[in-house]
Design an enzyme around this catalytic site. Structure first.
Site, PDB file in Angstrom:
ATOM      1  N   THR A  38      19.606   7.554  25.267  1.00  0.00           N
ATOM      2  CA  THR A  38      20.236   7.592  23.926  1.00  0.00           C
ATOM      3  C   THR A  38      21.054   6.311  23.814  1.00  0.00           C
ATOM      4  O   THR A  38      21.330   5.665  24.830  1.00  0.00           O
ATOM      5  CB  THR A  38      21.129   8.850  23.767  1.00  0.00           C
ATOM      6  OG1 THR A  38      20.321  10.011  23.854  1.00  0.00           O
ATOM      7  CG2 THR A  38      21.922   8.888  22.480  1.00  0.00           C
ATOM      8  N   THR A  59      18.445   8.304  19.288  1.00  0.00           N
ATOM      9  CA  THR A  59      17.815   8.530  20.590  1.00  0.00           C
ATOM     10  C   THR A  59      16.314   8.751  20.499  1.00  0.00           C
ATOM     11  O   THR A  59      15.794   9.137  19.448  1.00  0.00           O
ATOM     12  CB  THR A  59      18.463   9.779  21.254  1.00  0.00           C
ATOM     13  OG1 THR A  59      17.973   9.938  22.574  1.00  0.00           O
ATOM     14  CG2 THR A  59      18.176  11.049  20.475  1.00  0.00           C
ATOM     15  N   ARG A  62      18.192  13.919  12.733  1.00  0.00           N
ATOM     16  CA  ARG A  62      17.635  14.473  13.963  1.00  0.00           C
ATOM     17  C   ARG A  62      16.159  14.829  13.735  1.00  0.00           C
ATOM     18  O   ARG A  62      15.779  15.274  12.650  1.00  0.00           O
ATOM     19  CB  ARG A  62      18.422  15.742  14.305  1.00  0.00           C
ATOM     20  CG  ARG A  62      17.996  16.467  15.581  1.00  0.00           C
ATOM     21  CD  ARG A  62      18.450  15.767  16.796  1.00  0.00           C
ATOM     22  NE  ARG A  62      18.471  16.615  17.977  1.00  0.00           N
ATOM     23  CZ  ARG A  62      18.514  16.129  19.210  1.00  0.00           C
ATOM     24  NH1 ARG A  62      18.540  14.819  19.425  1.00  0.00           N
ATOM     25  NH2 ARG A  62      18.579  16.932  20.241  1.00  0.00           N
TER      26      ARG A  62
HETATM   27  N1  GLY Z   1      18.580  13.880  23.440  1.00  0.00           N
HETATM   28  C1  GLY Z   1      19.952  13.776  23.702  1.00  0.00           C
HETATM   29  C2  GLY Z   1      20.795  14.526  22.730  1.00  0.00           C
HETATM   30  O1  GLY Z   1      20.363  14.727  21.617  1.00  0.00           O
HETATM   31  O2  GLY Z   1      21.886  14.914  23.040  1.00  0.00           O
END
Ligand code: GLY
Length: 586
Positions: free
Chosen positions: A395, A413, A121
């Site tokens: 995403t 995403t 992330r």
């Molecule tokens: N940006 C979408 C998510 O991370 O859920």
């Protein structure tokens, strides 16, 4: 079964050419698995519908990317290798969400039944702070939060792929990046869906000349059938191929990113890029009707909310209610309402807070929630409760299983479709706008949809809360299915419903993927059911129970892979909602 062998770099460079030849020949989709007794790798089976194969399978939103992954499997790579190659290919052929400038999650189940979760992330830059989305007057600015250089998080995808490869891959790294380089450099034919998507996004990119240059012919939209080349992206991918993670986080690419940040008032520095590290995490695990559920822990809310909802629903006879009946939709909605309330109140990056994961995923807590649910009356999401911000529906998800039974579930995403819309000049790739997944600012909770609760405020190097839910199901120690979805907060509910379709209603995987879905997220207190998802009478009955319900649009995309317990074959099921989707295996 094939013995894994590494492709030699020289040979692997031929991959894109081979892929195009196969594509040009227009090989028909083959639904029967091929034998492998000769020792020669079986022929590829691929197509837009469900595919069966004996040895390995990839299902994604894009048939070209699935083919790239399946070719890596066929060449002896494992599921992690194939997932990485598919991910790089999606960065080229599915630019609205496939990426090297974003981030995501990978859940892996190994053939011995153990599992792990890979967190790549994006992170907040070192200069981030909770008030960073306020303007010079101290007012919250939606534009800064979601649509600016400040909205860009430090990308994680390349570091995540590189470290996953180092730890669990078996294939030559070069062979994982080369197919994407070929697709970017030589170009590929634009489908109707992709040409339309790019054309529609052009207006939102007007402020960024490098974005307009990449996605149009001097401002004129591309058309279906034209060959689209991305030479700057090809060069960025070459640096990744040749230098691994350093080819993105140091040197030329890092310099290009930082220059663009300085041009646009963004916060990411060379130090942010150099410091970025993905994290290996312990998956969230749940048990549902004898199935093992393996999913993503924080910074995603997905696995926790999924297991919480399954625990609540385990105490109801869903099969007797009937799929998408009034009673079924009501009971799921009540479980969703409660899980999304807990998501908002408790969940955030666990490196910066201490979310009560054990309690939220416990059977005892689920029992207490279940007791609140009235069989024929909708609860009310308290108007004094926190309201949730708008979250993008973009995403992308893909699912991979290899010949040894290693299963990989990836959701990654750019946040919004085409992310921040900012293409790095000279780099040829889009940057994310993932900082929008942080809360707006301290104390900014209001009835108009802002949220300002503490745990998910922007702080240096914190990861923003996500809904991505890459998930693997197993039973009696054997793999059952690999699932996941895009769709902002609808992701969690889309995955929930595919899991229920498989485990409660015994649907075939393609039926489980295609079945109509619905979504409730606590606030706004509204139930949205996919177009034609139920009869008008059933909808009226839900309204009579107190639900504010409507039918509209479509929800998510759940390309999945299922292991047929009777034949041992893998079934890849693209989602019919994806016009370019495909499964490929061998
Ligand atoms: N940006 C979408 C998510 O991370 O859920």
């Amino acid at each position: 079964m094939l013995t894994p062998t590494r492709l030699r770099p020289g040979l692997s460079r031929l991959f894109p050419v081979l892929l195009f030849l196969i594509g040009l020949l227009g090989l028909p989709a083959c639904e029967a698995p091929q034998g492998s007794a000769s020792g020669v790798p079986d022929a590829l089976v691929e197509g837009p519908g469900p595919q069966r194969a004996a040895n390995g399978m990839v299902a994604s939103v894009n048939a070209i990317a699935s083919r790239v992954g399946a070719e890596v499997l066929r060449g002896g790579g494992n599921a992690v290798d194939a997932a990485i190659a598919t991910g790089f290919a999606l960065a080229v052929v599915h630019p609205s969400a496939g990426n090297i400038g974003g981030g995501g999650f990978m859940v892996i189940r190994f053939p011995d039944g153990t599992s792990t979760a890979w967190d790549f992330r994006e992170k907040a830059p070192l200069a981030a702070h909770p008030e960073m989305f306020l303007d010079e007057n101290g007012e919250y600015s939606r534009e800064v939060h979601h649509n600016s250089h400040v909205a860009v998080g430090v990308p994680g995808t390349v570091a995540g792929f590189a470290m996953a490869h180092e730890k669990y891959g078996s294939f030559d790294w070069t062979g994982l990046v080369d197919p994407a380089i070929g697709l970017a450099g030589d170009g590929f034919e634009l489908s109707e869906a992709l040409a339309g998507s790019i054309g529609r996004s052009l207006r939102s990119m007007e402020r960024y000349p490098a974005s307009v240059a990449k996605f149009s012919k001097d401002g004129e939209a591309y058309e279906q059938g034209e060959v689209w080349k991305q030479p700057d992206l090809a060069r960025s991918l070459e640096r990744i191929r040749d230098q691994g993670r350093d080819g993105f986080y140091l040197g030329e690419t890092a310099r290009l990113i930082v220059e663009e940040m300085e041009r646009g008032g963004g916060l990411i520095t060379e130090e942010d890029l150099a410091r970025y590290q993905p994290q290996e995490r312990t998956p969230i695990r749940g048990a549902f009707k004898g199935y093992e559920v393996i999913s993503m822990p924080p910074p995603s809310s997905g696995g926790t909310a999924l297991v919480q909802m399954l625990n609540v629903l385990e105490g109801f006879d869903l099969a007797a209610m009937g799929h998408n009946s009034t009673a079924y939709v009501h009971h799921l909605t009540e479980a969703m309402r409660r899980a999304f309330r807990d998501r908002a109140l408790h969940l955030a990056d666990a490196d910066f807070s201490d979310p009560p994961l054990e309690r939220l995923t416990s059977k005892a807590y689920a029992e207490a929630l279940r007791a609140e649910i009235q069989p024929e009356k909708a609860s009310v999401s308290s108007p004094t409760d926190i309201t949730l911000p708008v979250e993008s529906l973009e995403t992308t998800h893909y699912s991979v299983v290899d010949s040894q039974g290693m299963a990989v579930s990836v959701t990654y995403t750019l946040e919004a479709g085409y992310g921040s819309k900012i293409v790095v000049p000279g780099g040829g790739f889009l940057l994310n706008n993932e900082m929008g997944d942080f809360n707006a600012g301290p104390g900014l909770t209001n009835a108009r949809g802002l949220i300002g609760t503490e745990p998910n405020l922007a702080r240096p190097e914190q990861r923003m809360l996500s809904s991505m839910t890459p998930t693997i199901l197993a039973k009696d120690g054997k793999l059952v299915a690999v699932v996941g979805s895009p769709g902002g907060r609808t992701i969690i509910n889309s995955v929930l419903q595919v899991v229920l379709n498989l485990t409660v209603f015994d649907m075939e995987i393609h039926e489980a993927v295609a079945a109509k879905r619905f979504h409730h997220q606590w606030l706004p207190d509204a139930l949205r059911i996919e177009e034609d998802g139920m009869t008008p009478e059933a909808l009226s009955a839900l309204e009579a129970m107190g639900h504010t319900a409507r039918m509209a649009g479509s929800q998510g995309s759940t390309p999945s892979v299922f292991l047929d317990p009777e034949t041992g074959e893998l079934i890849g099921a693209p989602d019919p909602r994806d016009r370019d989707g495909g499964a490929a295996g061998y």
